[in-house]
Motif scaffolding. Structure first.
Motif, mmCIF file in Angstrom:
data_model
loop_
_atom_site.group_PDB
_atom_site.id
_atom_site.type_symbol
_atom_site.label_atom_id
_atom_site.label_comp_id
_atom_site.label_asym_id
_atom_site.label_seq_id
_atom_site.Cartn_x
_atom_site.Cartn_y
_atom_site.Cartn_z
ATOM 1 N N SER A 118 0.815 -1.215 0.000
ATOM 2 C CA SER A 118 0.000 0.000 0.000
ATOM 3 C C SER A 118 0.845 1.260 0.000
ATOM 4 C CB SER A 118 -0.916 0.030 1.217
ATOM 5 O OG SER A 118 -0.185 0.448 2.355
ATOM 6 N N ASP A 119 2.057 1.180 0.513
ATOM 7 C CA ASP A 119 2.939 2.332 0.533
ATOM 8 C C ASP A 119 4.346 1.916 0.151
ATOM 9 O OD1 ASP A 119 4.429 4.549 0.933
ATOM 10 O OD2 ASP A 119 3.673 4.979 2.936
ATOM 11 N N ARG A 178 -3.173 4.629 8.622
ATOM 12 C CA ARG A 178 -2.974 4.863 7.182
ATOM 13 C C ARG A 178 -4.178 5.505 6.522
ATOM 14 N NH1 ARG A 178 1.496 4.099 5.726
ATOM 15 N NH2 ARG A 178 0.960 5.128 3.811
ATOM 16 N N GLN A 179 -3.899 6.447 5.661
ATOM 17 C CA GLN A 179 -4.947 7.051 4.834
ATOM 18 C C GLN A 179 -4.525 6.933 3.386
ATOM 19 O OE1 GLN A 179 -7.878 8.106 5.417
ATOM 20 N NE2 GLN A 179 -7.760 7.887 7.634
ATOM 21 N N PRO A 180 -5.274 6.365 2.505
ATOM 22 C CA PRO A 180 -6.535 5.675 2.761
ATOM 23 C C PRO A 180 -6.308 4.357 3.486
ATOM 24 C CG PRO A 180 -5.873 5.408 0.471
ATOM 25 C CD PRO A 180 -4.859 6.315 1.094
ATOM 26 N N GLU A 235 1.034 13.538 14.588
ATOM 27 C CA GLU A 235 0.671 12.335 13.862
ATOM 28 C C GLU A 235 1.653 11.231 14.217
ATOM 29 O OE1 GLU A 235 0.653 11.334 9.237
ATOM 30 O OE2 GLU A 235 -0.168 13.295 9.702
ATOM 31 N N ASP A 245 3.800 8.259 13.206
ATOM 32 C CA ASP A 245 4.342 7.850 11.914
ATOM 33 C C ASP A 245 5.524 6.930 12.130
ATOM 34 O OD1 ASP A 245 4.595 7.693 9.211
ATOM 35 O OD2 ASP A 245 5.219 9.762 8.902
#
Lengths: 175, 580
Positions: B224-225, B248-250, B293, B295
């Motif tokens: 996804s990333d 996570r976004q999205p 945030e 991370d």
């Protein structure tokens, strides 16, 4: 940089045309970095294609921070490192060794090729990445240091040392 | 030609550029295919899910217990081949793998580590129904303290040959285990996924010494990333992974998360903010636009704390466990005015004003003569540097200056994107001779005039510690490259190369004079597209006298290509590729 970032954001909004422009602007750096790690044109090509596919799919997760090249090249680097790892797991040592073309052609393009060959054959993995990112990737040493996770001074000094080595090798070849 | 480090660097650039393959056609094809595939999959899923109303799962995070539960329902035991089954793995940190047959009877339980052996004890679950076995397992994990308020995360991985059956089982287990934990008064967090244990997954699990379930989970995250490296996150606990995935976004649709992961092992966003503010010597009342945030950065979990004071942006990365300041950046967003106030405890730094004057003095400018002056105090691999940026004339200057010693660490001078046109305005530093003087020096040496040469280009560059003008032009079949000292005007290096010809024969019917032939124009376009002449259809070439351009068109792989090529230089002026 701004333009590349804009393209990624356009891509995230579904503008597929942005991908082609992005591709044109970044392909040399992406391919060069992939090649400097995997040292095999076929694998480098696969990684290049995979990189853009992932950029296309993940453009939505990109956060605009003015470092689009770092993002793109980190993707390339991760894919290339994975490839190298999976290759060692499968034990295919022959592919790993870049065998330079031993010709006696001294045309300019042959000399260019010779320099790239000796870079791939003789420099360490880290040196190869630094040199390619700086030359073909047009990145600044600060950006390279960030991507590779090394101190700025290391990038600077290894770059200059590597180029001097390459220059000496080329001069010897031509004697 | 005498080689310098710069000529070597140019060679590498040219060699790489010359060998870049064109993957664009293949890439676009692949994207089209994926699109169709996704659409189809979407339709199938819609159909399958409609008759079965499902609970909506709140997507939240999980905690530090690396519990993976894998259920493999796929007849992998020879005598059960006629009955498809599944393998389920439970990761809490004790990692337990359980295979069941189609009737959901347990065929085999495999403890993957010592903790798992302890959880199993002398329980014999063979032949027992799956729900009973799960009940016993979870009960034992809670009693032995492997699942608690501090470590409340479980990862369930279902490996089934029948994708839909696997998905159904995954959801059902997730819900059952949630209910079980509730019964034990533990607010657990459950991540679940389906995955096939292929060779790649097995070798990854082996390489990093993690369970197959965790290997698959990281696979989903990295997918996804792509900017996340597998090796960096492999060391994280199931809980960290859960927090990361939940943030996570999205959202990651391949992993289902229910319940809130415990972040009790972390200092929390408030503490992180307080640490950053204390370092900056500010209070919450002084700042605006505060954002915190969680991370993942350089192999560890960090709180990213961002805020503004006036036009100054502060950006801190704070280790989520230790509270250590990993990285900070202070950026003055206003242009030039209001220089950065150094944070508390940085009294020994030279200050941004001093950094600016060091940079300007080195470049030979005054503060008034530059534009877009900006400074940033940054931590770079353990040392603090001032980054000073400004623009002057056509160039952008970027200095890195050691914040303690004032030493110049790096200089970058880049030409700003010009508005086009060949005329180069006079530069920049009054100490330099200027690009047009440099061009005069080079042309005089070559015995040529401006009117005789093509593609005259000059760049100001730093090489081996000095500033040089690199003057390039073409004359006849040769390309000239001069390096000229920017201050003295002395010629440092001359390179003359024969220009590689694309084709030597002139096709009949080609325009006369110094123009390239139609055939050459075609090869230029085809080479750019990475295609051969025999591969393409409807090849057409037209010479436009007015513009001195060739227009080359052809079709390949469902696309129409169109090139405009300069008939004098052979340069591609414009190209287009459209779905035919």
């Amino acid at each position: 940089m701004k333009e590349i970032e804009k393209k990624i954001l356009q891509l995230a909004q579904g503008d597929q045309g942005a991908l082609e422009l992005l591709y044109e602007r970044t392909k040399g750096a992406v391919y060069g970095l992939a090649l400097s790690i995997v040292r095999n044109p076929q694998d480098a090509e696969d990684i290049m294609q995979d990189t853009y596919l992932r950029i296309y799919r993940s453009s939505g997760s990109y956060r605009a921070r003015g470092k689009p090249m770092a993002w793109i090249l980190t993707i390339t680097r991760n894919l290339a490192m994975d490839k190298v790892r999976s290759r060692t797991a499968r034990e295919l040592p022959l592919e790993e060794d870049w065998i330079p073309d031993q010709g006696s052609d001294f045309s300019e393009s042959a000399l260019d090729r010779m320099v790239l060959d000796s870079l791939l054959a003789r420099l360490t993995e880290e040196e190869r990445q630094i040199v390619v990112l700086y030359t073909a990737g047009r990145l600044k040493h600060r950006e390279i240091a960030r991507i590779l996770g090394i101190p700025l001074g290391t990038s600077l000094s290894k770059y200059h040392r590597s180029l001097s080595k390459l220059r000496k090798w080329l001069e010897e070849e031509q004697k | 030609m005498k080689e310098t480090n710069q000529t070597i660097a140019n060679r590498i650039k040219r060699a790489v550029d010359a060998s870049v393959p064109d993957v664009l056609p293949k890439l676009l094809e692949q994207i089209e295919e994926t699109k169709e595939f996704v659409t189809m999959e979407h339709i199938i899923n819609e159909e399958n899910t409609r008759p079965m109303p499902r609970k909506r799962w709140a997507l939240t995070a999980l905690a530090p217990l690396a519990a993976v539960l894998i259920l493999v329902l796929a007849g992998w035991m020879a005598w059960f081949r006629w009955m498809p089954g599944a393998v389920i793995s439970f990761d809490v940190n004790p990692s337990i793998e359980m295979s069941v047959n189609k009737k959901e009877q347990v065929l085999k339980v495999t403890p993957a580590n010592d903790e798992a052996e302890a959880v199993l004890g002398d329980m014999d679950l063979k032949g027992v129904k799956l729900d009973v076995a799960v009940n016993a397992l979870i009960g034992s994990m809670v009693r032995q303290g492997y699942i608690s308020d501090l470590k409340n995360s479980i990862l369930i991985t279902v490996d089934s040959r029948d994708a839909q059956a696997g998905k159904d089982l995954e959801r059902r287990l997730s819900s059952e285990i949630g209910d079980l934990l509730e019964g034990f008064s533990v607010s657990g967090s459950i991540m679940s996924q389906t995955s096939r244990a292929d060779d790649r997954l097995k070798s990854l699990a082996e390489e990093y010494g993690i369970s197959l379930g965790k290997a698959a989970l990281i696979g989903h995250l990295v997918e996804s990333d792509p900017a996340i490296a597998y090796e960096d996150v492999a060391r994280l606990s199931i809980n960290d992974l859960s927090l990361l995935i939940a943030a996570r976004q999205p959202a990651l649709d391949s992993v289902l998360i229910t319940g809130q992961a415990s972040s009790k092992g972390y200092i929390g966003p408030d503490r992180a903010t307080a640490i950053a503010l204390e370092h900056a010597g500010l209070s919450e009342a002084d700042i605006r636009k505060l954002e915190v945030e969680l991370d993942f950065e350089d192999g560890r979990m960090v709180y990213e704390v961002e805020f503004y004071r006036g036009e100054t942006e502060y950006d801190y990365d704070i280790d989520a466990k230790s509270g250590e300041i990993v990285k900070f950046k202070i950026k003055d967003k206003s242009e030039g005015k209001d220089p950065v106030t150094p944070p508390a405890g940085s009294g020994s730094y030279i200050g941004s004003d001093k950094a600016i004057s060091i940079a300007l003095e080195h470049a030979g400018f005054t503060k008034d003569s530059v534009t877009r002056l900006r400074t940033e105090l940054e931590r770079e691999n353990g040392r603090m540097v001032y980054e000073v940026e400004f623009e002057h004339g056509d160039y952008e200057y970027e200095y890195e200056i050691d914040a303690l010693t004032g030493k110049i660490l790096d200089i970058d001078i880049d030409r700003l994107p010009s508005s086009g046109g060949v005329v180069r305005p006079q530069p920049t530093n009054p100490a330099y001779i200027g690009s047009s003087t440099a061009e005069d020096v080079a042309l005089k040496d070559a015995g040529l005039t401006r009117g005789q040469v093509r593609k005259l280009e000059t760049e100001l560059e730093r090489e081996d510690g000095r500033m040089i003008y690199e003057v390039e032009f073409e004359y006849g079949d040769y390309e000239y490259e001069y390096e000229i000292d920017a201050v003295t005007g002395k010629i440092l290096d001359i390179g003359i190369e024969r220009i590689k010809k694309t084709g030597t024969t002139t096709a009949p019917g080609a325009p006369s004079g110094n123009l390239i032939s139609k055939d050459e124009a075609i090869s230029i376009a085809l080479r750019h597209a990475g295609l051969s002449r025999s591969a393409v259809r409807s090849l057409e070439v037209e010479y436009k006298e007015k513009k001195k351009e060739y227009e080359v068109e052809f079709k390949y792989g469902g696309y129409e290509y169109e090139y405009e090529i300069d008939a004098v230089t052979g340069k591609i002026l414009e190209w287009e590729k459209e779905l035919d």
